[in-house]
Design an enzyme around this catalytic site. Structure first.
Site, short mmCIF file in Angstrom:
data_model
loop_
_atom_site.label_atom_id
_atom_site.label_comp_id
_atom_site.label_asym_id
_atom_site.label_seq_id
_atom_site.Cartn_x
_atom_site.Cartn_y
_atom_site.Cartn_z
N GLU A 67 5.27 -3.83 -11.86
CA GLU A 67 6.71 -3.64 -12.10
C GLU A 67 7.18 -4.61 -13.19
OE1 GLU A 67 8.16 -4.12 -8.08
OE2 GLU A 67 7.09 -2.30 -7.45
N HIS A 108 0.83 -1.21 0.00
CA HIS A 108 0.00 0.00 0.00
C HIS A 108 0.86 1.25 0.00
CE1 HIS A 108 -4.02 -1.90 0.83
NE2 HIS A 108 -3.18 -2.90 0.86
N GLN A 140 -4.42 -12.19 -4.80
CA GLN A 140 -3.37 -12.65 -5.72
C GLN A 140 -3.83 -13.63 -6.79
OE1 GLN A 140 -0.51 -13.83 -2.75
NE2 GLN A 140 -0.35 -11.74 -1.97
N SER A 153 4.10 -5.78 -7.68
CA SER A 153 5.06 -6.63 -8.38
C SER A 153 4.60 -6.89 -9.81
CB SER A 153 5.23 -7.96 -7.63
OG SER A 153 5.82 -7.72 -6.37
N VAL A 188 15.49 -6.05 -0.76
CA VAL A 188 16.29 -5.73 -1.95
C VAL A 188 15.57 -4.64 -2.72
CG1 VAL A 188 17.22 -8.06 -2.24
CG2 VAL A 188 15.07 -7.44 -3.36
N TRP A 225 0.06 -6.82 -6.41
CA TRP A 225 -0.19 -6.01 -7.61
C TRP A 225 0.98 -5.10 -7.99
CZ3 TRP A 225 -2.89 -6.97 -11.56
CH2 TRP A 225 -3.17 -5.98 -12.51
N ASP A 259 -6.35 5.69 0.80
CA ASP A 259 -6.38 4.24 0.62
C ASP A 259 -7.83 3.77 0.71
OD1 ASP A 259 -4.18 1.83 0.94
OD2 ASP A 259 -6.17 1.26 1.67
BR1 BUP Z 1 9.92 -8.38 -0.56
C1 BUP Z 1 10.36 -6.81 -1.44
N1 BUP Z 1 12.01 -5.27 -2.13
O1 BUP Z 1 12.63 -7.09 -0.97
P1 BUP Z 1 3.37 -6.11 -3.70
C2 BUP Z 1 9.41 -6.03 -2.01
N2 BUP Z 1 9.75 -4.85 -2.62
O2 BUP Z 1 11.43 -3.47 -3.28
P2 BUP Z 1 3.02 -7.26 -1.03
C3 BUP Z 1 11.08 -4.48 -2.70
O3 BUP Z 1 7.60 -3.93 -2.30
P3 BUP Z 1 0.20 -6.99 -0.96
C4 BUP Z 1 11.73 -6.43 -1.48
O4 BUP Z 1 8.97 -4.01 -5.55
C5 BUP Z 1 6.78 -3.91 -4.49
O5 BUP Z 1 6.80 -2.60 -4.97
C6 BUP Z 1 8.19 -4.49 -4.49
O6 BUP Z 1 4.26 -4.95 -3.10
C7 BUP Z 1 8.71 -3.98 -3.19
O7 BUP Z 1 3.28 -7.23 -2.61
C8 BUP Z 1 6.40 -3.89 -3.02
O8 BUP Z 1 4.04 -6.71 -4.86
C9 BUP Z 1 5.55 -5.08 -2.63
O9 BUP Z 1 2.04 -5.52 -3.99
O10 BUP Z 1 1.69 -6.57 -0.78
O11 BUP Z 1 3.97 -6.42 -0.29
O12 BUP Z 1 2.96 -8.68 -0.68
O13 BUP Z 1 0.08 -8.42 -0.55
O14 BUP Z 1 -0.51 -6.05 -0.02
O15 BUP Z 1 -0.09 -6.73 -2.39
#
Ligand code: BUP
Length: 454
Positions: free
Chosen positions: A358, A18, A375, A355, A333, A353, A113
């Site tokens: 990206e 978020h 997911q 990920s 990372v 989302w 949000d």
């Molecule tokens: Br782990 C990780 N580095 O090591 P999502 C995640 N990220 O930059 P989530 C890093 O956190 P929900 C790491 O690039 C993305 O922008 C990644 O968000 C970054 O999944 C973010 O992909 C993670 O939406 O959240 O955190 O599981 O389940 O709420 O969607």
């Protein structure tokens, strides 16, 4: 004299999934010369969040920071810590109006949000400014949420049907719906969602981190009023641009040494952990695939608690056997940098989302392995858009143990299938087109900003 600029306050809730899109939108707005105030809930739930917020303000000194102190809330039921944090934030929102009513220049809009919408709207109404929701997941998941009040109606929830009909759109498989949503009233996730969804029709618009090409059918059905009449406009502004934050352990020197598109990147997001048996099978699957890998491994949900060493999660023989082929990283990372690195040729992802967006931006083929929440629905979008593969039979993560042979085979497909690679490449091209000057998403954002009257 200079024309007045809008002043927008952004309010994210707990969880990197978020926080991340809110930071990115804050930076984008600032680049349009909008005055931006980012409301930062204190304390944050995880170290990853507080570190990210600190780095963000260090590189964006023009963005105002407004700390919002949350009254602690101890949930009577053992809930996911992220959802308890959302609940605590909601229960503290009566403290917000005095903090933001005296900001100078006065606010012209709030980007909230979705989990705070119901409590945010009256605050914005008192200030006589519009509320927008910045929605942090897919349009497809939004279509399920829009339909949620009907989902819990006796005819639907008692039905044996395997499919949930969504007006104007393809059915959603019941097996893709987060199980807590089918049992209303039993979790904070469900009650937060249920209490906010009814407010959606009262906001000015729903900003979405997605783009026309990626979810065109869903976006069009919403904006034609087919999903639900009276729904506010859906405003796709994605993939929202990375902020350029560089933090965490850096596997980049290692990546720099690897041939183009030779490395599969594995990460299940910031709030997901897998069983030890599944971690072991995944390791063996990677080994079997024969491909190089960069694996971000978590043993626990909230980073503060994640103290286990690599040796406790993976066997010494695995680490020894694969040391010339792959690396395993524990901790944070910079995923933005990894996904845009030329050495990365595939991504095994839980389909959070951010990920997904990206990967879309960089055209990296995805092997979807959804574990919970939104997911599975996001995985369906990944599959349909051509960005990747989804093995539905794998179920929800943790439901059953997926063996190394199956994992190895699927990894080979995302790394080797030329057709899949070409499709994912095309998604990347369309994604970048959307966010260029005068691209679909860029125009939507510019229109929103221009519609605000300072
Ligand atoms: Br782990 C990780 N580095 O090591 P999502 C995640 N990220 O930059 P989530 C890093 O956190 P929900 C790491 O690039 C993305 O922008 C990644 O968000 C970054 O999944 C973010 O992909 C993670 O939406 O959240 O955190 O599981 O389940 O709420 O969607």
């Amino acid at each position: 004299s200079q024309p007045l600029q809008p002043h927008i306050a952004l309010f994210p809730t707990a969880g990197m999934g978020h926080l991340t899109p809110f930071l990115r939108v804050a930076a984008m707005l600032a680049s349009y010369n909008v005055t931006v105030t980012l409301i930062t809930p204190q304390p944050t739930l995880s170290a990853a969040e507080s570190d990210t917020i600190a780095s963000f303000f260090a590189i964006h000194p023009q963005i105002n920071r407004l700390d919002f102190h949350i009254i602690p809330y101890n949930s009577p039921t053992p809930d996911d810590p992220f959802f308890s944090h959302w609940e605590a934030t909601n229960r503290s929102l009566h403290l917000l109006h005095p903090l933001i009513s005296s900001l100078s220049p006065p606010l012209t809009a709030i980007f909230s949000d979705f989990a705070l919408a119901t409590n945010m709207i009256p605050i914005a109404d008192r200030l006589q400014i519009p509320t927008f929701i910045l929605f942090t997941t897919s349009a497809r998941f939004l279509s399920l949420m829009a339909y949620y009040p009907f989902l819990t109606s006796p005819e639907i929830s008692n039905a044996d049907a395997n499919h949930i009909p969504i007006p104007g759109l393809a059915n959603i498989q019941k097996s893709s719906i987060p199980p807590p949503l089918l049992h209303p009233g039993k979790s904070l996730f469900t009650s937060t969602l249920a209490s906010n969804i009814l407010s959606f029709s009262k906001v000015e618009g729903i900003l979405l981190n997605s783009f026309e090409y990626f979810e065109s059918e869903t976006i069009t059905a919403f904006n034609n009023g087919q999903v639900q009449s009276g729904f506010p406009p859906i405003l796709p502004i994605g993939p929202i641009a990375p902020t350029g934050l560089v933090q965490g352990d850096h596997p980049l020197p290692w990546l720099n040494e690897q041939p183009a598109k030779s490395v599969v990147y594995i990460s299940f997001g910031s709030r997901t952990s897998m069983s030890k048996d599944q971690i072991r099978a995944l390791g063996d699957g990677l080994d079997r695939s024969g491909h190089r890998f960069l694996w971000v491994l978590k043993g626990n949900k909230v980073d503060k608690e994640d103290k286990e060493g690599l040796e406790e999660l993976l066997s010494e023989s695995f680490l020894e056997r694969t040391k010339n082929k792959g690396i395993v990283v524990k901790g944070w990372v910079s995923q933005e940098d990894i996904l845009q690195h030329p050495a990365v040729g595939g991504f095994v992802s839980h389909c959070g989302w951010n990920s997904v967006m990206e990967a879309a931006l960089h055209g990296v083929p995805v092997l979807a392995w959804p574990l919970h929440g939104d997911q599975r629905i996001n995985a369906e979008v990944v599959e349909k858009s051509g960005l990747g593969l989804w093995e539905r039979q794998w179920g929800w993560g943790g439901e059953k143990l997926i063996n190394e042979q199956e994992i190895g085979e699927k990894i080979k497909v995302i790394m080797e299938d030329e057709i899949l690679r070409a499709k994912a490449f095309n998604v990347g091209k369309e994604a970048r087109k959307a966010v260029e000057k005068n691209g679909g998403s860029e125009k939507v954002l510019a229109r929103v900003i221009n519609s605000l009257n300072p």
